[in-house]
Scaffold this active site. Structure first.
Site, PDB file in Angstrom:
ATOM      1  N   ALA A   1      12.756   1.908   5.464  1.00 56.01           N
ATOM      2  CA  ALA A   1      12.832   3.369   5.441  1.00 56.01           C
ATOM      3  C   ALA A   1      12.721   3.890   6.871  1.00 56.01           C
ATOM      4  O   ALA A   1      12.204   3.217   7.750  1.00 56.01           O
ATOM      5  CB  ALA A   1      11.712   3.936   4.582  1.00 56.01           C
TER       6      ALA A   1
ATOM      7  N   GLU B   1      -8.604  12.256  13.558  1.00 58.55           N
ATOM      8  CA  GLU B   1      -7.411  11.578  13.021  1.00 58.55           C
ATOM      9  C   GLU B   1      -7.582  11.144  11.564  1.00 58.55           C
ATOM     10  O   GLU B   1      -6.593  10.972  10.855  1.00 58.55           O
ATOM     11  CB  GLU B   1      -7.021  10.379  13.901  1.00 58.55           C
TER      12      GLU B   1
ATOM     13  N   CYS C   1     -13.733  10.198  20.518  1.00 61.15           N
ATOM     14  CA  CYS C   1     -14.909   9.320  20.502  1.00 61.15           C
ATOM     15  C   CYS C   1     -15.113   8.662  21.868  1.00 61.15           C
ATOM     16  O   CYS C   1     -15.553   9.323  22.789  1.00 61.15           O
ATOM     17  CB  CYS C   1     -14.806   8.317  19.360  1.00 61.15           C
TER      18      CYS C   1
ATOM     19  N   GLY D   1     -12.885   8.184  23.895  1.00 54.76           N
ATOM     20  CA  GLY D   1     -12.036   9.028  24.736  1.00 54.76           C
ATOM     21  C   GLY D   1     -12.774  10.272  25.225  1.00 54.76           C
ATOM     22  O   GLY D   1     -12.564  10.750  26.347  1.00 54.76           O
TER      23      GLY D   1
ATOM     24  N   LYS E   1      15.208 -16.206  -5.010  1.00 54.78           N
ATOM     25  CA  LYS E   1      14.308 -17.321  -5.341  1.00 54.78           C
ATOM     26  C   LYS E   1      12.837 -17.049  -5.014  1.00 54.78           C
ATOM     27  O   LYS E   1      11.965 -17.324  -5.863  1.00 54.78           O
ATOM     28  CB  LYS E   1      14.801 -18.602  -4.655  1.00 54.78           C
TER      29      LYS E   1
ATOM     30  N   HIS F   1     -13.895  11.883  14.911  1.00 52.04           N
ATOM     31  CA  HIS F   1     -12.534  11.330  14.771  1.00 52.04           C
ATOM     32  C   HIS F   1     -11.666  12.252  13.908  1.00 52.04           C
ATOM     33  O   HIS F   1     -11.593  12.056  12.693  1.00 52.04           O
ATOM     34  CB  HIS F   1     -12.604   9.963  14.092  1.00 52.04           C
TER      35      HIS F   1
ATOM     36  N   GLU G   1      -8.417 -16.925  -2.843  1.00 51.40           N
ATOM     37  CA  GLU G   1      -9.408 -15.851  -2.881  1.00 51.40           C
ATOM     38  C   GLU G   1      -9.037 -14.679  -3.782  1.00 51.40           C
ATOM     39  O   GLU G   1      -9.901 -13.890  -4.142  1.00 51.40           O
ATOM     40  CB  GLU G   1      -9.743 -15.382  -1.465  1.00 51.40           C
TER      41      GLU G   1
ATOM     42  N   GLY H   1       0.825  -1.209   0.000  1.00 52.40           N
ATOM     43  CA  GLY H   1       0.000   0.000   0.000  1.00 52.40           C
ATOM     44  C   GLY H   1       0.859   1.259   0.000  1.00 52.40           C
ATOM     45  O   GLY H   1       0.552   2.239  -0.678  1.00 52.40           O
TER      46      GLY H   1
END
Ligand code: GLN
Length: 537
Positions: A242, A511, A383, A385, A190, A509, A149, A17
């Site tokens: 990284a 974030e 939330c 929190g 491999k 939220h 799948e 991703g």
């Protein structure tokens, strides 16, 4: 329509991703419009019901889609806003095909994986690509090549690549593992060879191979992969460990990946000089900050930090703005019941209590809020929190014994947090939660207003319970001011404590909307206050 299909080989967790988002970022820096689709080959319709322990956080989109956390990476890297359709799952595809079959849309034909399921997949991808009006659509296939799948999806994108033009309009990027073995530290090709062979058996020949390894791939290893896997050597790319995920675009840029993609697909970039200076600047403050603070994240899924990925990123973004590294101290909230909070939270400069569901861990979170309130320690709650901070104030400031949320104690003498009235109605109809972006009005003169710099903000929600309107006046008299409210002013969205250096919590939220150069305002407030506290200590 032009596509970059990103597949993964050998094993999961290779950062596919991040690789995909980084390539997208590099194309975007060339003035191209980029969109992204994430395919998850599981049978769940969406990530809404998935346990954060297993899959990491459930990311919430503006339209209320509950999706895989990878979509968060795309939104953060590309600074775009995605919709639920951008996360295609086997469950969604099969449900649609079965619905069509029941309606008789297939006119009596035998309904099969090929062509009916594959057609449905292709239709979804092309519809999204068309609607987004972008120059390039990145399609990331979750899972590993070879899994049962993922087969229908690989077959669908293979067909699609032929239909849109395999050469000019598609690039297949395959990410694999190049392990380093033994004391000599030899890089092994491999596993890559095998997974490319597997991909080729399905009719897909990769154009670019990204080799994940702890280090850069040796020149000889690149030659070998190029030879055995039939790709040009310049198309064998290193993805070494990284220092930050935000470094990956830089690493890929240096190896010319984006130019290769541009050439291969004959894209017409708007600018020939790629300006990555702002990103570079941001990155520098992430990896070489001149200051540092420690923030305790008090939650119940702390064994799998991915469960709090967007919070971690938000703190990184906020820290970068302040040239400050944020060290996150993950604390299992249950510890705060059996151990002294002052001991567990020693050496931390601020406390963050994120969202959550269910009874376990709640009392520990309440203890964290109390400790922060009583000791002037910077605190942010999101939330759940926000709800625990409200309960804590009701219990210990207002003296309302047994105050609780009806989520945890249905017979609480003081149901400070209760199901939203319309939620009761919705639940009787089988619906689940208040989800997605809604407008919040922020009171002028409040701390929240100075952080947001606006009285009208849009933030994302995911909850069923809220502050009980019957207690609002009492809570405000106790110093817990609701500086953010939604539409009709009835629903409480932001609370901030008076007479405290920084104690703020939100029902929404923030974030999920934090971006590298635009951190979530509350996380920024927390980092700033924590820095001040550290520097005054
Ligand atoms: N469990 C709480 C609710 O449903 C909080 C949800 C959350 O933190 N996302 O309202």
């Amino acid at each position: 329509m032009k596509f970059i299909f990103v597949t993964g080989g050998v094993l999961s967790g290779l950062g596919k991703g991040i690789t995909a988002s980084s390539i997208g970022k590099l194309l975007q820096c060339r003035g191209l419009k980029v969109s992204a689709i994430k395919i998850d080959p599981y049978l769940n319709i969406d990530a809404g019901t998935m346990n954060p322990f297993e899959h990491g956080e459930v990311y919430v989109l503006d339209d209320g889609g509950e999706v895989d956390l990878d979509l968060g990476n795309y939104e953060r890297f590309l600074d775009i806003s995605m919709s639920r359709g951008h996360n295609i799952t086997t469950g969604k595809v099969y449900q649609e095909v079965i619905d069509k079959e029941r309606r008789g849309d297939y006119l009596g034909k035998t309904v099969q994986i090929i062509p009916h399921v594959t057609n449905e997949i292709k239709e979804r991808i092309t519809r999204l690509a068309r609607e987004s009006n972008s120059d390039v659509t990145i399609v990331e296939l979750g899972g590993t090549v070879g899994d049962i799948e993922s087969m229908p999806f690989l077959e669908a994108v293979r067909q699609l690549s032929v239909e849109v033009g395999r050469e000019e309009n598609c690039t297949f990027v395959h990410t694999t593992l190049v392990p380093i073995l033994g004391s000599v530290g030899e890089q092994k090709t491999k596993p890559t060879q095998h997974s490319v062979k597997e991909l080729m058996a399905l009719g897909i020949k990769p154009d670019v191979i990204v080799g994940r390894s702890s280090d850069f791939l040796d020149d000889g290893i690149k030659t070998k992969i190029s030879l055995f896997c039939d790709v040009s050597k310049e198309a064998v790319v290193s993805a070494p460990d990284a220092r930050s995920i935000y470094e990956v675009p830089m690493i890929l840029e240096k190896q010319g990946v984006a130019d290769l993609v541009v050439r291969k697909m004959r894209l017409s970039p708007l600018s020939s000089n790629v300006d990555l200076s702002r990103w570079q600047d941001f990155l520098k403050r992430v990896i070489e900050p001149s200051r540092e603070v420690t923030i305790a994240l008090v939650g119940k899924y702390t064994e799998l930090t991915d469960a709090y990925l967007s919070h971690m990123e938000s703190l990184t973004h906020a820290g970068a703005l302040e040239d400050c590294g944020v060290h996150i101290h993950f604390v299992d909230s249950d510890r705060l019941i059996t151990e002294e909070p002052s001991k567990v939270l020693r050496n931390t400069h601020g406390i963050l209590v994120p969202g959550g569901f269910g009874n376990r861990g709640v009392e520990g979170k309440i203890a964290a809020a109390r400790y922060a309130r009583e000791n002037g320690i910077p605190f942010a709650g999101v939330c759940l929190g926000f709800q625990v901070a409200t309960i804590e104030i009701a219990r210990n400031v207002l003296g309302l014994e047994g105050a609780n949320s009806t989520e945890f104690d249905p017979n609480a003498p003081h149901p400070i947090i209760d199901l939203m009235p319309e939620q009761k109605e919705l639940e009787s109809m089988g619906a689940t939660m208040r989800l997605g972006s809604e407008r919040v009005w922020v009171q002028e003169g409040s701390k929240a207003h100075s952080l947001y710099g606006s009285s009208e903000v849009w933030e994302r929600h995911r909850h069923r319970f809220e502050v009980n309107p019957l207690y609002i006046d009492q809570l405000e008299r106790g110093g817990w001011k609701f500086s953010g409210r939604c539409e009709e002013g009835r629903r409480m969205e932001i609370g901030e404590l008076q007479n405290h250096p920084f104690f703020m919590a939100t029902q929404f939220h923030p974030e999920f909307k934090s971006r590298p150069e635009r951190p979530s305002p509350m996380h920024l407030g927390l980092v700033r206050a924590s820095l001040e506290r550290k520097e005054s200590m």
